[in-house]
Design a protein around this motif. Structure first.
Motif, PDB file in Angstrom:
ATOM      1  N   THR A  95       0.866  -1.191   0.000  1.00 36.28           N
ATOM      2  CA  THR A  95       0.000   0.000   0.000  1.00 36.28           C
ATOM      3  C   THR A  95       0.894   1.230   0.000  1.00 36.28           C
ATOM      4  OG1 THR A  95       0.004   0.082   2.411  1.00 36.28           O
ATOM      5  CG2 THR A  95      -1.776  -1.174   1.360  1.00 36.28           C
ATOM      6  N   ILE A  96       0.335   2.355  -0.399  1.00 40.08           N
ATOM      7  CA  ILE A  96       1.125   3.589  -0.437  1.00 40.08           C
ATOM      8  C   ILE A  96       1.695   3.879   0.953  1.00 40.08           C
ATOM      9  CG2 ILE A  96       0.946   6.097  -0.753  1.00 40.08           C
ATOM     10  CD1 ILE A  96      -1.076   5.474  -3.048  1.00 40.08           C
ATOM     11  N   GLU A  97       0.902   3.613   1.973  1.00 45.70           N
ATOM     12  CA  GLU A  97       1.376   3.888   3.329  1.00 45.70           C
ATOM     13  C   GLU A  97       2.396   2.855   3.811  1.00 45.70           C
ATOM     14  OE1 GLU A  97      -1.597   3.742   6.434  1.00 45.70           O
ATOM     15  OE2 GLU A  97      -0.417   5.072   7.723  1.00 45.70           O
ATOM     16  N   GLY A  98       2.173   1.596   3.440  1.00 44.42           N
ATOM     17  CA  GLY A  98       2.955   0.524   4.063  1.00 44.42           C
ATOM     18  C   GLY A  98       4.155   0.017   3.274  1.00 44.42           C
ATOM     19  N   GLU A  99       4.212   0.273   1.968  1.00 43.02           N
ATOM     20  CA  GLU A  99       5.295  -0.348   1.184  1.00 43.02           C
ATOM     21  C   GLU A  99       6.663   0.269   1.526  1.00 43.02           C
ATOM     22  OE1 GLU A  99       3.646   0.143  -2.751  1.00 43.02           O
ATOM     23  OE2 GLU A  99       4.237   2.221  -2.863  1.00 43.02           O
ATOM     24  N   THR A 100       7.720  -0.503   1.247  1.00 41.21           N
ATOM     25  CA  THR A 100       9.081  -0.074   1.572  1.00 41.21           C
ATOM     26  C   THR A 100       9.445   1.178   0.782  1.00 41.21           C
ATOM     27  OG1 THR A 100       9.590  -2.418   1.702  1.00 41.21           O
ATOM     28  CG2 THR A 100      11.471  -0.943   1.684  1.00 41.21           C
ATOM     29  N   ASP A 101      10.203   2.075   1.416  1.00 47.01           N
ATOM     30  CA  ASP A 101      10.666   3.276   0.724  1.00 47.01           C
ATOM     31  C   ASP A 101      11.484   2.855  -0.506  1.00 47.01           C
ATOM     32  OD1 ASP A 101      11.065   6.040   0.376  1.00 47.01           O
ATOM     33  OD2 ASP A 101      13.063   5.869   1.248  1.00 47.01           O
ATOM     34  N   GLY A 102      11.207   3.457  -1.648  1.00 44.51           N
ATOM     35  CA  GLY A 102      11.937   3.105  -2.873  1.00 44.51           C
ATOM     36  C   GLY A 102      11.119   2.228  -3.808  1.00 44.51           C
ATOM     37  N   THR A 103      10.003   1.686  -3.300  1.00 49.63           N
ATOM     38  CA  THR A 103       9.172   0.812  -4.140  1.00 49.63           C
ATOM     39  C   THR A 103       8.631   1.577  -5.349  1.00 49.63           C
ATOM     40  OG1 THR A 103       8.521  -0.483  -2.213  1.00 49.63           O
ATOM     41  CG2 THR A 103       7.140  -0.702  -4.166  1.00 49.63           C
ATOM     42  N   LEU A 104       8.166   2.785  -5.112  1.00 49.48           N
ATOM     43  CA  LEU A 104       7.615   3.585  -6.225  1.00 49.48           C
ATOM     44  C   LEU A 104       8.673   3.768  -7.313  1.00 49.48           C
ATOM     45  CD1 LEU A 104       5.350   5.340  -7.476  1.00 49.48           C
ATOM     46  CD2 LEU A 104       6.347   7.287  -6.270  1.00 49.48           C
ATOM     47  N   GLU A 105       9.890   4.167  -6.909  1.00 50.04           N
ATOM     48  CA  GLU A 105      10.956   4.413  -7.886  1.00 50.04           C
ATOM     49  C   GLU A 105      11.266   3.129  -8.666  1.00 50.04           C
ATOM     50  OE1 GLU A 105      10.874   5.496  -4.826  1.00 50.04           O
ATOM     51  OE2 GLU A 105      11.567   7.568  -4.717  1.00 50.04           O
ATOM     52  N   GLN A 106      11.372   2.014  -7.933  1.00 49.83           N
ATOM     53  CA  GLN A 106      11.727   0.746  -8.583  1.00 49.83           C
ATOM     54  C   GLN A 106      10.661   0.333  -9.607  1.00 49.83           C
ATOM     55  OE1 GLN A 106      12.723  -2.456  -5.881  1.00 49.83           O
ATOM     56  NE2 GLN A 106      12.548  -3.981  -7.518  1.00 49.83           N
ATOM     57  N   LEU A 107       9.396   0.469  -9.222  1.00 49.81           N
ATOM     58  CA  LEU A 107       8.331   0.030 -10.127  1.00 49.81           C
ATOM     59  C   LEU A 107       8.157   0.988 -11.300  1.00 49.81           C
ATOM     60  CD1 LEU A 107       5.762  -1.539  -7.653  1.00 49.81           C
ATOM     61  CD2 LEU A 107       7.383  -2.681  -9.167  1.00 49.81           C
ATOM     62  N   LEU A 108       8.390   2.267 -11.067  1.00 52.90           N
ATOM     63  CA  LEU A 108       8.321   3.198 -12.202  1.00 52.90           C
ATOM     64  C   LEU A 108       9.450   2.904 -13.185  1.00 52.90           C
ATOM     65  CD1 LEU A 108       7.359   6.603 -10.501  1.00 52.90           C
ATOM     66  CD2 LEU A 108       5.912   5.166 -11.942  1.00 52.90           C
ATOM     67  N   GLN A 109      10.632   2.607 -12.645  1.00 55.32           N
ATOM     68  CA  GLN A 109      11.766   2.307 -13.536  1.00 55.32           C
ATOM     69  C   GLN A 109      11.491   1.058 -14.372  1.00 55.32           C
ATOM     70  OE1 GLN A 109      15.126   2.159 -10.900  1.00 55.32           O
ATOM     71  NE2 GLN A 109      15.224   4.382 -10.766  1.00 55.32           N
ATOM     72  N   THR A 110      11.052  -0.010 -13.707  1.00 60.92           N
ATOM     73  CA  THR A 110      10.874  -1.284 -14.415  1.00 60.92           C
ATOM     74  C   THR A 110       9.629  -1.285 -15.296  1.00 60.92           C
ATOM     75  OG1 THR A 110      11.908  -2.386 -12.541  1.00 60.92           O
ATOM     76  CG2 THR A 110      10.741  -3.791 -14.100  1.00 60.92           C
ATOM     77  N   ASN A 111       8.554  -0.687 -14.832  1.00 66.62           N
ATOM     78  CA  ASN A 111       7.270  -0.818 -15.525  1.00 66.62           C
ATOM     79  C   ASN A 111       6.976   0.340 -16.481  1.00 66.62           C
ATOM     80  OD1 ASN A 111       7.113  -3.009 -13.851  1.00 66.62           O
ATOM     81  ND2 ASN A 111       5.437  -2.257 -12.588  1.00 66.62           N
ATOM     82  N   VAL A 112       7.609   1.484 -16.288  1.00 69.37           N
ATOM     83  CA  VAL A 112       7.292   2.650 -17.134  1.00 69.37           C
ATOM     84  C   VAL A 112       8.526   3.133 -17.910  1.00 69.37           C
ATOM     85  CG1 VAL A 112       6.285   4.967 -17.189  1.00 69.37           C
ATOM     86  CG2 VAL A 112       5.569   3.358 -15.415  1.00 69.37           C
TER      87      VAL A 112
END
Ligand SMILES: NC(=O)c1ccc[n+]([C@@H]2O[C@H](COP(=O)([O-])OP(=O)(O)OC[C@H]3O[C@@H](n4cnc5c(N)ncnc54)[C@H](OP(=O)(O)O)[C@@H]3O)[C@@H](O)[C@H]2O)c1
Length: 234
Positions: A95-112
């Motif tokens: 979740t946005i609140e619970g996921e590890t710091d850096g998850t957003l960056e990692q998924l944007l890099q790999t998926n977008v």
């Protein structure tokens, strides 16, 4: 002349099924993946004839330099790319609140970013190729928030946005852009889940869909395709 398909993240799962489909249809197929062992394992399942048309590249599509190196590898072997499938992707639940710091960056890099940079670097080749067609493997998570979707959902919404912008930009050049939005499909992404197999679609369903879209007349472009298991989302 032999047609060429380039597919990111295709040593297993949906990408591999798409690669198998284009190989079966006589294409030269370029695939990437991080694990050399998994790429070799895929290659070793093929007949010698199909193996001679499969080109594998090991690299992380979340890293811009690796994406460029993949494109350079493709360019060393062919002057034409007819099909590009931006498939490389990763799912990290949270979740946005619970996921590890850096998850957003990692998924944007790999998926977008992977799709953005691979498309940009291959566009000059696609533009001079016969009937060029770009596929972006989005998700039902591109149009709805789901439990524990977190940054994965955010990245897939962004990928659909990328796909829409790209289509609008490439229409005058007659380059087709198709967004595929699959629901749950049985792949390693679901490893550890105890859900029954018959609640999922097969990776081959997505591969057949992609190939069919790429095989229509020049006049028709399938813009978006939403496909779910017959009993709906999980
Ligand atoms: N399965 C589903 O239910 C589902 C539903 C909707 C959309 N999708 C989307 O479909 C695409 C494929 O998913 P899948 O379920 O087939 O996944 P998968 O079974 O985990 O396979 C992913 C493939 O991509 C490669 N890959 C992953 N990260 C990579 C990276 N950073 N650089 C290069 N290659 C990478 C993997 O090889 P390595 O691990 O060796 O790199 C593997 O070949 C993804 O974009 C996913 O979001 C899947």
């Amino acid at each position: 002349m032999q047609k060429v398909a380039v597919i990111s993240g295709a040593s297993r799962g949906i990408g591999k099924a798409i690669a198998q489909k284009y190989l079966a249809e006589g294409y030269q197929v370029f695939v990437s993946g991080r694990s050399v062992a998994r790429l070799e394992a895929f290659s070793n399942t093929l007949s010698d004839e199909q193996k001679s048309r499969l080109f594998t590249f090991s690299g992380d599509m979340g890293i811009k330099a690796d994406v460029y190196a993949f494109a350079e590898y493709v360019g060393k072997h062919t002057k034409e790319v007819n099909i590009l499938v931006n498939n490389a992707g990763q799912f990290i639940p949270g979740t946005i609140e619970g996921e590890t710091d850096g998850t957003l960056e990692q998924l944007l890099q790999t998926n977008v970013n992977s799709a953005y940079y691979l498309t940009r670097v291959l566009l000059p080749v696609l533009e001079v190729s016969t009937l060029p067609h770009i596929f972006n493997i989005c998700s039902t998570a591109s149009i709805m928030a789901f439990t524990n979707g977190g940054s994965y959902c955010i990245s897939k919404f962004a990928l659909l946005g990328f796909s829409k912008v790209l289509r609008a930009e490439l229409m005058p050049k007659k380059i087709k852009v198709t967004s595929i939005l699959p629901g749950p499909t049985l792949t390693d992404s679901w490893a550890g889940s105890d859900l029954p197999e018959n609640r999922f679609m097969k990776a081959e369903d997505i591969a057949d869909l992609v190939f069919t879209c790429s095989n229509l007349s020049q006049a028709a472009c399938v813009e978006e395709l939403l496909i779910r298991p017959i009993e709906g989302d999980i």
